[in-house]
Scaffold this motif. Structure first.
Motif, PDB file in Angstrom:
ATOM      1  N   TYR A   1       0.808  -1.211   0.000  1.00 17.50           N
ATOM      2  CA  TYR A   1       0.000   0.000   0.000  1.00 17.50           C
ATOM      3  C   TYR A   1       0.849   1.272   0.000  1.00 17.50           C
ATOM      4  O   TYR A   1       0.321   2.361   0.207  1.00 17.50           O
TER       5      TYR A   1
ATOM      6  N   ARG B   1      -3.217   8.969  -1.052  1.00 22.56           N
ATOM      7  CA  ARG B   1      -4.261   9.466  -0.142  1.00 22.56           C
ATOM      8  C   ARG B   1      -3.876  10.833   0.431  1.00 22.56           C
ATOM      9  O   ARG B   1      -4.729  11.688   0.631  1.00 22.56           O
TER      10      ARG B   1
ATOM     11  N   TRP C   1      -9.075  -1.836   8.619  1.00 19.38           N
ATOM     12  CA  TRP C   1      -8.517  -2.927   7.828  1.00 19.38           C
ATOM     13  C   TRP C   1      -7.190  -3.353   8.434  1.00 19.38           C
ATOM     14  O   TRP C   1      -6.254  -2.577   8.523  1.00 19.38           O
TER      15      TRP C   1
ATOM     16  N   LEU D   1      -0.259   3.858  -2.286  1.00 18.89           N
ATOM     17  CA  LEU D   1      -1.592   4.314  -1.912  1.00 18.89           C
ATOM     18  C   LEU D   1      -1.529   5.354  -0.801  1.00 18.89           C
ATOM     19  O   LEU D   1      -2.308   6.314  -0.786  1.00 18.89           O
TER      20      LEU D   1
ATOM     21  N   GLU E   1      -5.068   4.077   5.130  1.00  9.93           N
ATOM     22  CA  GLU E   1      -5.037   4.497   3.722  1.00  9.93           C
ATOM     23  C   GLU E   1      -5.976   3.710   2.816  1.00  9.93           C
ATOM     24  O   GLU E   1      -6.269   4.153   1.694  1.00  9.93           O
ATOM     25  N   VAL E   2      -6.456   2.528   3.265  1.00  5.80           N
ATOM     26  CA  VAL E   2      -7.324   1.731   2.402  1.00  5.80           C
ATOM     27  C   VAL E   2      -8.785   2.099   2.657  1.00  5.80           C
ATOM     28  O   VAL E   2      -9.166   2.487   3.757  1.00  5.80           O
ATOM     29  N   ARG E   3      -9.588   1.973   1.618  1.00  9.26           N
ATOM     30  CA  ARG E   3     -10.985   2.392   1.708  1.00  9.26           C
ATOM     31  C   ARG E   3     -11.779   1.558   2.707  1.00  9.26           C
ATOM     32  O   ARG E   3     -12.799   2.009   3.230  1.00  9.26           O
ATOM     33  N   HIS E   4     -11.315   0.338   2.997  1.00  9.94           N
ATOM     34  CA  HIS E   4     -12.035  -0.523   3.929  1.00  9.94           C
ATOM     35  C   HIS E   4     -11.985  -0.002   5.361  1.00  9.94           C
ATOM     36  O   HIS E   4     -12.786  -0.414   6.203  1.00  9.94           O
TER      37      HIS E   4
ATOM     38  N   HIS F   1      -4.599  -0.072   8.719  1.00 11.89           N
ATOM     39  CA  HIS F   1      -4.237   0.710   7.533  1.00 11.89           C
ATOM     40  C   HIS F   1      -5.281   1.797   7.270  1.00 11.89           C
ATOM     41  O   HIS F   1      -6.306   1.535   6.642  1.00 11.89           O
TER      42      HIS F   1
END
Length: 532
Positions: free
Chosen positions: A22, A29, A135, A25, A178-181, A176
């Motif tokens: 990531y 972000r 996540w 990512l 940074e992840v959409r989840h 995390h």
């Protein structure tokens, strides 16, 4: 040009790379929040960090265990610079280990969504609920926070899901953001950047253009720059940027190998002779390429011939120009990441060789200018619009360097090229219109059902048909249309039957030599997007 916008606002964020999937990512972000960021190696020294004058640091995740013999780590003095630091996953564990906390290997890992419960108020979690979904992707975890730190959240499995030492401006999370989840991940990043670091969200394309133009002028001085202009998005943006920064000190060399899509050579010449003030050289190499490719059927041999001849044509022009010191390239961020280059972190695995490596002939060398090498494709498109490039170039689809030669299965001939150019033009015209209708209806350029890439393929076969009550024995055309975001994976586009029907009817009616149209409904994997 690796520092293309580093001094734009004095508010740069460095992302330390520990090999995280990531990593890119995270940088993205941060930029989504209008703050400039770039990835650096995790073993960068504190002195090197200080020289880069960042506003904050983010420590990425990574696949290693902090206790492995060759585990990547950081210079401990980085945490003593007085800069705000935010660590994720491996970065969270590294911060704990370096500062005297404990990291343990758990019998139970956490992979995927998990629920954290906040233990106290925290500036990092401002405007987020007490319980929230995040996540996770770990087996090791911090079992004891370092001295001076407080635990701010936990899960049933992870006792230290986040921790902080506000006095030293050190924060970290096992999950995390940074992840959409992670449902409040962008809010957490926003809290860190704006509330904790006090950064102003001033990184925009308009002031980026000003900064990059100034830096190109400072680097080039009175010297000249040469650019291999393909007509694709990346090289076109570099050409437009060069035109704005140094005008006719840049020479754009457009090698026309005769394998471009219908109308593209004319479009490129019009834009860079009428709209932008650069020295434009159009090399008509169509006949030379046709002779070299005559009878060649093996796709890799086609690629070798086309690539080798391209640089022969390019350097033949370059050696006739006086005072050229720099070669400009449209290298972008994913190119660097995929090559595993140290300049962006060095811990990422090499996915493919760098597609812009230049085979300089003996005795010839230019210094490189790569102004886009810290930017993602959609950022490059935004930059192109800010520079005034027309949309038909900015939103041009990915196109292979060897051009239509690898969309013609078997040997390339003038007859086949004419058929494919005309059929492909119809495919693009109809699916451009289809995407435009979706954009108008949804307000999103990349809606759920829009096509990411689409083109025609000409196989090396013929089939029987009936046209005007007469038997025909002509070529089929195959339509390829896929949905994707990054070309790493792709699914075939679920186009409405009426759209497919119109494309088929038009190709058969308008393109001589074609009597059949087929649609490729194979995903990637197992197939590739291109046929060769």
């Amino acid at each position: 040009m690796a520092q293309a916008s580093s001094n734009q606002t004095g508010s740069k964020v460095l992302v330390f790379d520990f090999g995280a999937q990531y990593g890119q990512l995270i940088a993205r972000r941060v930029r989504d929040l209008h703050v400039y960021s770039e990835i650096v190696p995790c073993d960068i020294t504190a002195d090197e960090v200080r020289a880069m004058n960042p506003a904050a640091l983010i420590l990425s995740g990574g696949p290693a265990s902090v206790y492995a013999e060759d585990a990547p780590t950081i210079d401990p003095e980085v945490l003593n610079l007085g800069l705000p630091v935010l660590g994720f996953c491996y970065g969270h564990q590294t911060m704990a280990a370096v500062l005297g906390g404990e990291v343990s290997h758990s019998d139970i890992g956490e992979y995927g969504p998990a629920t954290i419960e906040r233990d106290r108020e925290s500036a990092l979690f401002n405007a987020t609920p007490i319980e929230q979904t995040v996540w996770m992707s770990h087996r090791d975890s911090v079992s004891r926070a370092p001295e001076g730190f407080v635990v701010t959240s936990s899960t049933d499995v992870c006792p230290v899901a986040s921790m902080e030492c506000p006095e030293r401006k050190l924060y970290s999370t096992q999950f995390h953001p940074e992840v959409r989840h992670t449902e409040y991940g962008q809010q957490i990043l926003s809290n860190f950047l704006f509330n904790i670091c006090g950064i102003e969200p001033t990184w925009t394309m308009d002031n980026l253009v000003e900064t990059m133009s100034r830096e190109i002028r400072e680097k080039v001085g009175d010297d000249r720059v040469i650019l291999a202009l393909s007509g694709g998005v990346d090289s076109s943006v570099v050409a437009a940027l060069g035109a704005r920064a140094i005008g006719r000190q840049m020479t754009c060399v457009f090698i026309n190998h005769g394998l471009l899509r219908k109308g593209e050579p004319e479009q490129v010449e019009e834009v860079f002779t009428k709209q932008f003030d650069v020295d434009f050289i159009h090399v008509h190499a169509e006949d030379r390429y046709a002779a070299l490719l005559d009878g060649v059927t093996e796709p890799e041999e086609k690629r070798r011939i086309i690539g080798t001849q391209f640089w022969k044509e390019f350097f033949a022009v370059a050696q006739q120009l006086d005072g050229v010191k720099y070669l400009a390239q449209g290298t972008i961020y994913p190119d660097i990441i995929e090559s595993g280059a140290r300049k962006t972190g060095g811990k990422a695995s090499t996915i493919k060789s760098h597609h812009n490596l230049i085979p300089f002939p003996e005795g010839v060398h230019f210094d490189l200018i790569e102004p886009l090498d810290h930017f993602f494709k959609d950022e490059v498109r935004e930059l192109g619009l800010a520079l005034g490039l027309p949309e038909h170039i900015v939103y041009r689809q990915p196109f292979p360097g060897p051009g239509l030669a690898i969309r013609i299965i078997g040997a390339v001939s003038p007859e086949k090229l004419e058929i494919l150019k005309n059929a492909d033009a119809i495919v693009r015209e109809e699916l451009d219109a289809y995407n435009a209708r979706l954009f108008e209806a949804t307000g999103e350029r990349n809606s759920e059902h829009s096509c990411w890439q689409y083109f025609a393929v000409l196989p090396d076969i013929k089939s029987v048909g009936v046209m005007g009550d007469e038997r025909t024995y002509q070529r089929p055309v195959i339509i390829r249309a896929v949905e994707s975001s990054d070309a790493m994976t792709a699914d075939w586009a679920k186009l409405p039957y009426e759209v497919l029907g119109k494309i088929s009817s038009r190709i058969v009616a308008e393109v001589p030599g074609v009597n059949r149209v087929a649609y490729d409904i194979t995903s990637k994997p197992p197939a590739t997007i291109e046929w060769e």
